[in-house]
Write a protein that holds these residues in place. Structure first.
Motif, PDB file in Angstrom:
ATOM      1  N   PHE A 241       1.079  -1.202   0.028  1.00 19.10           N
ATOM      2  CA  PHE A 241       0.073  -0.084  -0.191  1.00 19.10           C
ATOM      3  C   PHE A 241       0.828   1.159   0.027  1.00 19.10           C
ATOM      4  O   PHE A 241       0.392   2.378   0.230  1.00 19.10           O
ATOM      5  N   GLY A 242       2.209   1.020  -0.104  1.00 21.90           N
ATOM      6  CA  GLY A 242       2.870   2.244  -0.200  1.00 21.90           C
ATOM      7  C   GLY A 242       3.716   2.601   1.293  1.00 21.90           C
ATOM      8  O   GLY A 242       4.179   3.877   1.243  1.00 21.90           O
ATOM      9  N   ILE A 243       3.388   1.994   2.193  1.00 25.10           N
ATOM     10  CA  ILE A 243       3.704   2.462   3.584  1.00 25.10           C
ATOM     11  C   ILE A 243       5.234   1.896   3.949  1.00 25.10           C
ATOM     12  O   ILE A 243       5.303   0.642   3.880  1.00 25.10           O
ATOM     13  N   ALA A 244       5.924   2.684   3.830  1.00 22.47           N
ATOM     14  CA  ALA A 244       7.455   2.252   4.466  1.00 22.47           C
ATOM     15  C   ALA A 244       7.596   1.571   5.708  1.00 22.47           C
ATOM     16  O   ALA A 244       6.721   1.831   6.912  1.00 22.47           O
ATOM     17  N   PRO A 245       8.351   0.748   5.996  1.00 22.15           N
ATOM     18  CA  PRO A 245       8.363  -0.226   6.936  1.00 22.15           C
ATOM     19  C   PRO A 245       8.518   0.688   8.206  1.00 22.15           C
ATOM     20  O   PRO A 245       8.225   0.411   9.488  1.00 22.15           O
ATOM     21  N   ALA A 246       9.259   1.782   8.164  1.00 22.65           N
ATOM     22  CA  ALA A 246       9.655   2.627   9.175  1.00 22.65           C
ATOM     23  C   ALA A 246       8.566   3.118  10.006  1.00 22.65           C
ATOM     24  O   ALA A 246       8.517   3.747  11.080  1.00 22.65           O
ATOM     25  N   HIS A 247       7.539   3.228   9.096  1.00 18.92           N
ATOM     26  CA  HIS A 247       6.225   3.969   9.538  1.00 18.92           C
ATOM     27  C   HIS A 247       5.205   3.009   9.968  1.00 18.92           C
ATOM     28  O   HIS A 247       4.199   3.311  10.244  1.00 18.92           O
ATOM     29  N   HIS A 248       5.556   1.475  10.082  1.00 25.23           N
ATOM     30  CA  HIS A 248       4.299   0.727  10.224  1.00 25.23           C
ATOM     31  C   HIS A 248       3.983   0.721  11.727  1.00 25.23           C
ATOM     32  O   HIS A 248       2.899   0.664  12.164  1.00 25.23           O
ATOM     33  N   GLY A 249       4.991   1.054  12.611  1.00 24.29           N
ATOM     34  CA  GLY A 249       4.627   1.259  13.972  1.00 24.29           C
ATOM     35  C   GLY A 249       3.468   2.245  14.248  1.00 24.29           C
ATOM     36  O   GLY A 249       2.676   2.141  15.045  1.00 24.29           O
ATOM     37  N   TRP A 250       3.477   3.395  13.472  1.00 19.61           N
ATOM     38  CA  TRP A 250       2.405   4.392  13.569  1.00 19.61           C
ATOM     39  C   TRP A 250       0.992   3.930  12.986  1.00 19.61           C
ATOM     40  O   TRP A 250       0.044   4.690  13.297  1.00 19.61           O
ATOM     41  N   ILE A 251       1.211   3.051  12.340  1.00 17.37           N
ATOM     42  CA  ILE A 251      -0.279   2.362  11.818  1.00 17.37           C
ATOM     43  C   ILE A 251      -0.729   1.226  12.946  1.00 17.37           C
ATOM     44  O   ILE A 251      -1.789   1.480  13.123  1.00 17.37           O
ATOM     45  N   TYR A 252       0.382   0.475  13.489  1.00 26.34           N
ATOM     46  CA  TYR A 252      -0.224  -0.472  14.494  1.00 26.34           C
ATOM     47  C   TYR A 252      -0.592   0.290  15.641  1.00 26.34           C
ATOM     48  O   TYR A 252      -1.493  -0.190  16.522  1.00 26.34           O
ATOM     49  N   LEU A 253       0.142   1.466  16.255  1.00 26.79           N
ATOM     50  CA  LEU A 253      -0.409   1.981  17.454  1.00 26.79           C
ATOM     51  C   LEU A 253      -1.825   2.584  17.156  1.00 26.79           C
ATOM     52  O   LEU A 253      -2.706   2.143  18.299  1.00 26.79           O
ATOM     53  N   PRO A 254      -2.364   3.330  16.578  1.00 21.95           N
ATOM     54  CA  PRO A 254      -3.569   3.593  16.681  1.00 21.95           C
ATOM     55  C   PRO A 254      -4.708   2.364  16.776  1.00 21.95           C
ATOM     56  O   PRO A 254      -5.673   2.505  17.075  1.00 21.95           O
ATOM     57  N   LEU A 255      -4.310   1.614  15.665  1.00 22.48           N
ATOM     58  CA  LEU A 255      -5.020   0.204  15.281  1.00 22.48           C
ATOM     59  C   LEU A 255      -5.332  -0.393  16.937  1.00 22.48           C
ATOM     60  O   LEU A 255      -6.496  -0.682  17.138  1.00 22.48           O
ATOM     61  N   MET A 256      -4.146  -0.612  17.590  1.00 17.73           N
ATOM     62  CA  MET A 256      -4.321  -1.339  18.864  1.00 17.73           C
ATOM     63  C   MET A 256      -4.963  -0.648  19.761  1.00 17.73           C
ATOM     64  O   MET A 256      -5.582  -1.071  20.492  1.00 17.73           O
ATOM     65  N   GLY A 257      -4.695   0.731  19.918  1.00 13.08           N
ATOM     66  CA  GLY A 257      -5.237   1.753  20.868  1.00 13.08           C
ATOM     67  C   GLY A 257      -6.752   1.593  20.572  1.00 13.08           C
ATOM     68  O   GLY A 257      -7.624   1.466  21.374  1.00 13.08           O
ATOM     69  N   LEU A 258      -7.240   1.998  19.326  1.00  8.35           N
ATOM     70  CA  LEU A 258      -8.852   1.944  19.296  1.00  8.35           C
ATOM     71  C   LEU A 258      -9.181   0.440  19.480  1.00  8.35           C
ATOM     72  O   LEU A 258     -10.656   0.454  19.754  1.00  8.35           O
ATOM     73  N   ALA A 259      -8.416  -0.497  19.115  1.00  9.02           N
ATOM     74  CA  ALA A 259      -9.156  -1.783  19.291  1.00  9.02           C
ATOM     75  C   ALA A 259      -9.441  -2.236  20.932  1.00  9.02           C
ATOM     76  O   ALA A 259     -10.326  -2.655  21.477  1.00  9.02           O
TER      77      ALA A 259
END
Length: 471
Positions: A241-259
């Motif tokens: 989807f074009g998201i660099a590995p360095a930025h994956h943590g900032w994807i997981y953080l809100p996902l886990m928090g909202l979950a």
């Protein structure tokens, strides 16, 4: 009755051991969101071997956690925990210096071979009195949840800054810090027998024949199989989807928090309003649905928002099941057998992680990323079929009471009969060697005053060096 306030040595033990456990699990979890991306170019790497590297720790954990628990009874808790942390450090160093996928696999298996979870729980039980032990054990569970959430962010950031080897160097440093915590901050305590902690071989046959508990073992096996397999595919799908590995943590953080936020009301409904079965089945069905939709060909064309929405649903259900499954084990296990039930449960969990890693890697190589999600969705459907006919668990609480000198004079049979005659006591197991009784109780109807007549009236078994706080 003895005070339920934490004593100073108990507080030190809980904080020290919870941080030790969390640090160790953080080291294991940190590679979860990055390993599949950073090992593809290693010598000898194939999708299947990458999956073996991801889940390999689970195999050695499953094989060795029970032997480590037995060794801690004989050789001492701290010595066995220290040895296990030493193996974890060695595995981290092997993986940090690896130049092939085979060496990464070896390092991961060595990390898992430091299977000290049972020994840590036993040491925590040694350090705490009966009336605060449930709260102490719950602190370990909370520390694991925090470690998982932190790992989802820290792993990608560390891998971007220092590479995969840097992640393993960091886990080695954290394990060394854990050794310091173990020897300097966790107070010494005499070893005791705790029938509710660790696996008792005498109870094993009955636990394995308990169909309700077996459904929970299948559940944790399937849950961690699915999780590990999906993390072979999720990082690569984010890259697509074009998201660099360095930025994956900032994807997981809100996902886990909202979950986590979305999960809390469901836990309340399950526990407070006693809707455990429908909430549980709904969570399994949600996992199956989200994964099948993630596995539909063309998910990339559906857009990032759709992918993240389905991933959020998956994490809501995953976090809900992670929180409720141990509670269901506690409710379903016979009085005094929770330790054995949890031992089988934990073994199933780690085996699931191993099978998920291997299976996820193989599926990626043969059917692509969508094939991983779709296959795990089918696994979730089979899981749902296995647990569909389960009986709703009785909402019983567990109590461990220290016996008064007068009660200790009674025979085990007579004392058990008297305890079962108390309103609200549903099951009772008297262990004279420990001078305790393990109870399953209905808290709404429990006659606390009648139960108090059988409990110790003075702090005659406080932890070594403890001072009783002023009332």
């Amino acid at each position: 009755m003895k005070t339920s306030r934490l004593l100073a040595p108990e507080r030190r033990a809980i904080v020290g051991l919870a941080s030790l456990y969390a640090t160790r699990m953080l080291g294991l979890f940190m590679v979860l969101p990055v390993l599949a991306l950073y090992t593809r170019d290693l010598a000898g790497a194939t999708p299947t071997l990458v999956g073996v590297a991801l889940g390999g720790y689970g195999l050695t954990q499953a094989l060795l956690q029970i032997p480590f628990g037995w060794l801690s009874d004989r050789l001492g808790r701290k010595a066995v925990i220290g040895f296990g942390l030493g193996l974890f450090i060695l595995g981290s160093l092997v993986a940090a210096t690896a130049d092939s996928i085979e060496m990464i696999i070896l390092g991961r298996c060595l990390q898992g071979s430091g299977a000290v979870a049972g020994a840590i729980m036993a040491l925590l039980a040694d350090q705490t009195r009966e009336e605060v032990r449930t709260m102490a054990m719950a602190s370990i569970g909370m520390s694991i949840g925090v470690a998982f959430a932190l790992a989802m962010v820290a792993g990608p950031l560390a891998a971007d800054a220092f590479g995969l080897s840097g992640v393993f160097w960091l886990t080695a440093v954290m394990a060394v810090a854990s050794l310091f915590v173990l020897w300097k901050l966790v107070p010494a305590a005499p070893r005791r027998q705790h029938q509710d902690v660790g696996l008792d071989r005498r109870q094993l046959k009955g636990i394995l024949a308990n169909s309700a508990l077996l459904r929970m073992d299948v559940s944790i096996f399937a849950l961690h199989m699915i999780l590990t397999a999906c993390f072979v595919a999720i990082p690569q799908q984010l890259v697509n989807f074009g998201i660099a590995p360095a930025h994956h943590g900032w994807i997981y953080l809100p996902l886990m928090g909202l979950a986590f936020v979305a999960m809390l009301p469901l836990v309340i409904v399950a526990e407070k309003y006693r809707r455990m079965k429908p909430v549980f089945l709904g969570a399994v069905a949600t996992i199956a649905t989200s994964l099948l939709l993630l596995g539909v060909d063309g998910i990339e064309h559906a857009g990032l928002a759709m992918f993240l929405g389905l991933l959020w649903l998956f994490f809501v259900a995953f976090n809900l099941l992670e929180a409720t499954l141990p509670s269901m084990i506690s409710k379903l296990a016979p009085a005094g057998a929770k330790g054995t039930a949890m031992g089988v449960y934990s073994t199933s969990q780690f085996l699931g992680a191993f099978v998920g890693g291997v299976g996820g890697g193989w599926l990626t190589g043969h059917f692509g990323l969508s094939g991983v999600f779709f296959a795990m969705g089918l696994v979730a459907i089979l899981w749902l079929a296995v647990v569909w006919g389960m009986q709703p668990p009785r909402h019983l609480g567990s109590e461990v009471i220290g016996l008064s000198p007068e009660a200790s004079q009674l025979s085990a049979v007579e004392l058990q009969t008297r305890l079962l005659a108390i309103a609200g006591v549903e099951e009772a197991l008297v262990v004279r060697e420990e001078r305790v009784a393990y109870l399953k109780v209905t808290r709404d109807t429990l006659d606390d005053k009648a139960l108090a007549r059988f409990t110790r009236q003075r702090d005659d078994e406080t932890p070594a060096g403890a001072e009783v706080p002023a009332s």
